[in-house]
Design a protein around this motif. Structure first.
Motif, PDB file in Angstrom:
ATOM      1  N   MET A   1       1.041  -1.274   0.094  1.00  0.00           N
ATOM      2  CA  MET A   1       0.028   0.011  -0.177  1.00  0.00           C
ATOM      3  C   MET A   1       0.963   1.328  -0.060  1.00  0.00           C
ATOM      4  O   MET A   1       1.858   1.335   0.623  1.00  0.00           O
ATOM      5  N   SER A   2       0.394   2.243  -0.564  1.00  0.00           N
ATOM      6  CA  SER A   2       0.925   3.561  -0.733  1.00  0.00           C
ATOM      7  C   SER A   2       1.016   4.150   0.683  1.00  0.00           C
ATOM      8  O   SER A   2       0.137   4.186   1.316  1.00  0.00           O
ATOM      9  N   ASN A   3       2.065   5.080   0.865  1.00  0.00           N
ATOM     10  CA  ASN A   3       2.033   6.026   2.203  1.00  0.00           C
ATOM     11  C   ASN A   3       1.050   7.064   2.060  1.00  0.00           C
ATOM     12  O   ASN A   3       0.990   8.113   2.892  1.00  0.00           O
ATOM     13  N   GLU A   4       0.782   7.608   0.606  1.00  0.00           N
ATOM     14  CA  GLU A   4       0.085   8.788   0.329  1.00  0.00           C
ATOM     15  C   GLU A   4      -1.249   8.733   1.008  1.00  0.00           C
ATOM     16  O   GLU A   4      -1.974   7.740   1.067  1.00  0.00           O
ATOM     17  N   PRO A   5      -1.480   9.761   1.675  1.00  0.00           N
ATOM     18  CA  PRO A   5      -2.793   9.991   2.260  1.00  0.00           C
ATOM     19  C   PRO A   5      -3.686   9.940   1.163  1.00  0.00           C
ATOM     20  O   PRO A   5      -3.681  10.315   0.161  1.00  0.00           O
ATOM     21  N   ILE A   6      -5.070   9.266   1.665  1.00  0.00           N
ATOM     22  CA  ILE A   6      -6.119   9.328   0.754  1.00  0.00           C
ATOM     23  C   ILE A   6      -6.984  10.533   0.888  1.00  0.00           C
ATOM     24  O   ILE A   6      -7.478  10.729   2.105  1.00  0.00           O
ATOM     25  N   ILE A   7      -7.013  11.329  -0.120  1.00  0.00           N
ATOM     26  CA  ILE A   7      -7.787  12.547   0.223  1.00  0.00           C
ATOM     27  C   ILE A   7      -9.013  12.901  -0.491  1.00  0.00           C
ATOM     28  O   ILE A   7      -9.241  12.045  -1.725  1.00  0.00           O
ATOM     29  N   ARG A   8      -9.841  13.729  -0.092  1.00  0.00           N
ATOM     30  CA  ARG A   8     -11.055  14.052  -0.676  1.00  0.00           C
ATOM     31  C   ARG A   8     -11.086  14.615  -1.921  1.00  0.00           C
ATOM     32  O   ARG A   8      -9.796  15.031  -2.393  1.00  0.00           O
ATOM     33  N   PRO A   9     -11.903  14.282  -2.984  1.00  0.00           N
ATOM     34  CA  PRO A   9     -11.708  14.691  -4.363  1.00  0.00           C
ATOM     35  C   PRO A   9     -11.917  16.671  -4.338  1.00  0.00           C
ATOM     36  O   PRO A   9     -11.518  17.004  -5.511  1.00  0.00           O
TER      37      PRO A   9
END
Ligand SMILES: *Cc1c(COP(=O)(O)O)cnc(C)c1O
Length: 388
Positions: free
Chosen positions: A1-9
């Protein structure tokens, strides 16, 4: 899994190459004068730290902020160059300029001693910029008192007179007479200060409008703000300068539904459909900076075309009419400010609808909206002003 935060569109995408191009344009227009990038109010909503970085890389040599805390944020992010606090230092924050090496606007003689005491306590010299009120009627000393106060600063052991400044009230106006008058008053005061203090502090007067429309205002240093973000102080009438808007405010459709004629939409039922209508819901609202006053009058871009806002803008959602568009789906991009395909909605267009200026539209984009930075074609994310 990527460390990138999952952010809103819902995001504000900031094009740092556009900031750099606008700084370069400013530098070219002013020639020998230095450029202070004004990054107050979190760089007019664009994010102070990344914008400051981009502006300095593009040739700005100073940073300008409104209040000491904004200067502290920049120092803590690692900026070591000159930072000027453009507003008066509040009496309970007089330690900050000395503690963080911020240059400080001095707009009244009463501000001298507290800054001096703070400097003395830290064994530091605080650099002061004497502000002269040449017609703004806001802060600053009256021109006839400037020389005396400058002398007083000169004799204050823990202060140094680094600059002398004024602010223009209507440099964007087509009628230039009052700006010319302000510049004359400033010149007279500057000469008196130089004679009285025996020093040659940096003279500065120009905001973006002064920079763009009054070469006589360039002096030693200019203080552009709005033009660095790609908006003109004259609003959308401006055709002369190729400013590049740096911000794109976008989201993605969260739901699409078809309703019959006679269907009321959103709070207060201020809009009732007059035909079979395809309504797209956007997960963005006035808490994010979509003004509630755009209810029933604003538009967004979807598929490179304009979709009108239907009914009241809510805190977290906005409804738009996509009846004439083709098969809009959840996830489709919707642009609130900026380009999509060949279409564009500018901050100036929205400002005109709201009876305000682009500045206010930009700095109202809320803290809930992640800022995404693009540079050299790549994207990198900085949420909430944090450094990566
Ligand atoms: C905000 C500000 C500026 C920048 O003004 P723009 O119109 O955005 O260019 C310059 N000088 C002072 C003192 C300011 O407060």
């Amino acid at each position: 899994m990527s460390n990138e935060p999952i952010i809103r569109p819902t995001r504000a995408e900031i094009d740092l190459a556009a900031i750099a191009a606008n700084v370069q344009l400013a530098a070219k227009l002013v020639g020998a004068a230095q450029v202070m990038a004004v990054v107050k109010a979190d760089a007019y909503g664009h994010g102070a730290v990344p914008v400051a970085q981009a502006a300095l890389s593009a040739g700005a040599t100073w940073l300008g902020v409104a209040i000491p805390e904004e200067g502290v944020i920049l120092r803590e992010a690692g900026f070591t160059g000159p930072i000027l606090v453009l507003g008066p230092c509040p009496s309970d924050q007089t330690d900050l300029p000395a503690a963080y090496g911020l240059e400080q606007c001095v707009s009244d003689a009463s501000q001298i001693e507290p800054l001096n005491a703070a400097g003395r306590a830290r064994a530091k010299t605080v650099a002061a910029h004497l502000k002269i009120d040449t017609g703004m009627g806001r802060v600053g000393v009256p021109p006839p008192e400037a020389a005396l106060i400058a002398e007083k600063i000169g004799h204050t052991p823990s202060l140094r007179l680094s600059g002398i400044m004024t602010h223009l009230t209507e440099a964007e106006a087509v009628d230039t007479a009052f700006t010319v008058e302000q510049l004359t008053r400033f010149e007279v005061a500057t000469k008196a200060v130089r004679e009285a203090s025996g020093t040659r502090p940096l003279r500065h007067a120009a905001n973006s409008a002064g920079l763009l429309y009054h070469p006589a205002a360039h002096l030693d240093l200019v203080r552009p703000g709005i033009m660095l973000y790609g908006c003109s102080p004259r609003g959308s009438q401006e055709q002369r300068f190729q400013l590049r808007p740096a911000l794109r405010f976008r989201t993605a459709v969260s739901q699409v539904k078809t309703v019959p004629a006679g269907t009321p939409l959103s709070y207060g039922r201020t809009y009732v459909t007059t035909r079979r209508t395809v309504v797209a819901t956007l997960p963005v609202g006035y808490a994010d900076g979509v003004w509630r006053s755009l209810s029933n009058i604003g538009e967004v871009l979807i598929q490179g075309r304009r979709a009108p806002i239907l009914g009241r803008v809510c805190m977290d959602m906005t409804l738009v009419d996509v009846t004439t568009l083709e098969n809009v789906q959840p996830g489709d991009e919707a642009v609130l400010i900026g380009r999509q395909g060949d279409a564009e909605i500018t901050a100036d267009e929205i400002a005109a609808q709201l009876g305000t200026i682009s500045y206010e539209v930009l700095c109202r984009i809320g803290p809930r909206v992640p800022r995404i930075y693009h540079q050299h074609g790549g994207a990198r994310e900085l949420c909430g002003g944090k450094l990566p």
